[in-house]
Write an enzyme that holds these catalytic residues in place. Structure first.
Site, short mmCIF file in Angstrom:
data_model
loop_
_atom_site.label_atom_id
_atom_site.label_comp_id
_atom_site.label_asym_id
_atom_site.label_seq_id
_atom_site.Cartn_x
_atom_site.Cartn_y
_atom_site.Cartn_z
N ASP A 73 47.08 36.97 36.55
CA ASP A 73 47.42 36.84 37.97
C ASP A 73 47.73 35.36 38.23
OD1 ASP A 73 44.97 35.56 37.95
OD2 ASP A 73 44.02 36.89 39.41
N LYS A 76 50.19 44.81 34.74
CA LYS A 76 49.05 43.98 35.13
C LYS A 76 47.97 44.81 35.79
CE LYS A 76 48.41 41.54 38.82
NZ LYS A 76 48.50 40.59 39.95
#
Length: 215
Positions: free
Chosen positions: A141, A123
């Site tokens: 997220d 990420k």
């Protein structure tokens, strides 16, 4: 929960791109090194908090070489108002040491190489590449996860699976869609008291107001 139809997916995509045509991160940075540090610090911490922390941190350690030689306790002191500051301080120094030892002091702009750095997972690597190179990537997220589920774009249990689903459904303009989803989730489709009736421009496509969180 109902899933978004192909027609709805295209409408959501168009609306997000129209509303957030030039969306970028709200993290403050001036170069790639600062961006990587800021994104790493932002894990489970607000961008606003990170932006309060990083000026002193970058003043003390302006380059990876400086940070590689840092005293971990001093780094902890500088970032102590950030969540998980102990682990983050250790990872920041290890990250800088690898950048110096393996990459000659230059942050690598490659996903696989970025994820070899301490504290940099998929990420974080994607967020860095999206922001710095406008790569056609998605990063999920808590905001993106929640919004994706509320709009019926995904019913996946994890952030990684949700990312794959969004990539498959949106295909293009992923960097702008990522930023747009983050801002939409942060300021309009909030976890608590979403602004459904006052500000939401995607209300017609909403399937739920549940506060979805990845497992």
């Amino acid at each position: 929960m109902k899933k978004a139809t192909k027609k709805e997916i295209e409408a959501i995509k168009s609306a997000l791109l129209e509303r957030y045509p030039e969306a970028v991160t709200e993290l403050s940075y001036t170069n790639l090194y600062e961006l990587v540090v800021a994104v790493a610090l932002s894990a489970q911490c607000t961008d606003k908090r990170v932006n309060l922390i990083t000026p002193a941190l970058f003043d003390a350690y302006p380059t990876p070489a400086h940070l590689a030689r840092a005293d971990i306790e001093e780094v902890k002191r500088l970032i102590q108002s950030c969540s998980f500051f102990n682990n983050k301080a250790i990872n920041l120094v290890k990250m800088a040491q690898r950048v110096v030892d393996v990459y000659g002091g230059e942050i690598p702009l490659d996903e696989k190489e970025l994820t070899t750095l301490a504290g940099v997972g998929q990420k974080t690597a994607h967020v860095v590449l999206i922001e710095y190179t406008e790569a056609n990537l998605m990063a999920v997220d808590t905001h993106v996860f929640r919004v994706s589920h509320r709009l019926g774009l995904s019913d996946d249990a994890t952030a990684v699976a949700t990312e794959a689903t969004l990539v498959k459904k949106f295909k293009t303009d992923l960097h702008r869609l990522h930023q747009g989803l983050v801002l939409f989730g942060r300021y309009i489709c909030t976890a608590k008291n979403p602004k459904c009736d006052t500000e939401c421009f995607l209300k017609a496509y909403c399937k739920s107001t549940e506060g979805f969180k990845p497992r």
